[in-house]
Design an enzyme around this catalytic site. Sequence first.
Site, mmCIF file in Angstrom:
data_model
loop_
_atom_site.group_PDB
_atom_site.id
_atom_site.type_symbol
_atom_site.label_atom_id
_atom_site.label_comp_id
_atom_site.label_asym_id
_atom_site.label_seq_id
_atom_site.Cartn_x
_atom_site.Cartn_y
_atom_site.Cartn_z
ATOM 1 N N GLU A 102 -7.505 -4.300 -4.466
ATOM 2 C CA GLU A 102 -6.363 -4.655 -3.610
ATOM 3 C C GLU A 102 -5.311 -3.562 -3.594
ATOM 4 O OE1 GLU A 102 -6.106 -6.897 -1.429
ATOM 5 O OE2 GLU A 102 -7.978 -7.874 -1.966
ATOM 6 N N TYR A 151 1.540 -10.633 -1.766
ATOM 7 C CA TYR A 151 0.221 -10.497 -1.142
ATOM 8 C C TYR A 151 -0.855 -10.228 -2.206
ATOM 9 C CZ TYR A 151 -3.736 -8.419 1.109
ATOM 10 O OH TYR A 151 -5.027 -8.140 1.481
ATOM 11 N N ASP A 193 -1.465 -10.710 5.520
ATOM 12 C CA ASP A 193 -1.249 -9.306 5.870
ATOM 13 C C ASP A 193 -1.259 -9.214 7.390
ATOM 14 O OD1 ASP A 193 -3.877 -9.595 6.590
ATOM 15 O OD2 ASP A 193 -4.639 -7.950 5.358
#
Length: 381
Positions: free
Chosen positions: A44, A127, A145
Amino acid sequence: MADPRRDRAIISRISSWFATSARSLPWRDAPPGERDPYRALVAELMLQQTQVARVIERFGTFVERFPTAADLARADERDVLALWSGLGYYRRAKALHASAKSITDDHDGEFPTDPKAIRALPGVGRYTAGAVASIALGQPEPIVDGNVTRVMLRLDLPEHAAPDAETPLCERDPSDRPVQNWAWSRAGDLATRAHDLQGREPDEVPGGVGGVNEGLMELGATVCTVRSPACARCPVSSLCRAKRAGRQGEVPRPKAGVARVPLFCASVLVRREDGRLLVERRGDEGMWAGLLQAPTLERDDRPPGEGELRDALGVDRLSRVDTFDHTTTHRAVRFDVWTGGPGDGPRRGAWMTREEVEGGALSSAQRRILLRTQAGQPSLF
Ligand code: SF4
């Protein structure tokens, strides 16, 4: 008000589509909900603002060298930055390194499973925490996102206005706060419903919450794209309100342009008789912190001139050989590349071999300058 039956169909179709149609990527080495959270965190952080193709090149080498958070925590920061080389935004590498140390020191080496604790790791925002908690650990956490926002705006076509303006949400810039608040709330609803449904009817939600979240992102990246949504092969086309209204091409509204502040850099390639190049390390703060570069002067108002370079760096026989533009999130950088001689002894930098430079941490712009990676650029090494 969301319609529970429609949401159930969205959840089921997206997770089933993802289970059969997802791209094979190195960090997707197990179904959602069954992945190593440390590897998920590495992926990520690498994927933020970096193209998937570039992350594919780097991810395997990184986790091979640092297979666990403990391995990464023990590493020297220069080795971490070197393996991050080419991914840009090196602050993420430093945050990942700090997160690994926090997992080792504050969590007895066990990756935290509480979403709040994940979010408290250095450099981990809403996120990233949601992605790791849901995709690796199967927790009912949302992620939002640009891809997820776009898919949900098209699917739902929210026509209601935010309290602060009359413009409907689907006609606003997707990065506006009211749109983002709506997107997080809507994604949170879907995550909770997916988790509940998985408890009752697991076959309806392959991969659980992680399958839905990753499926939404995948759909936005590969099918419901910005310019040409491929509605004919979309698993939720019959549920999509933008498609029904023929408005998928106009939602969401294009983002307002990002104003970047100009910066002028002049980098000088200086080669010694034994073939070594002069290289310096940037300071610990600011853009490209701690990375290697050819000795470089920077100005905000105009390109540094030949006389300034000679005086500041102590080099001679200067000749400009290349000029190119490079953009970062906030800056539009114009690079002038010079060659020069060592004069009576340069005032900055150290002499390094090509192998040392290649193995060091470089921004992509300095990789182009020092290693002359562009076609037709003769190497100085
Ligand atoms: Fe996007 Fe088209 Fe699917 Fe709607 S039907 S979600 S616009 S690809």
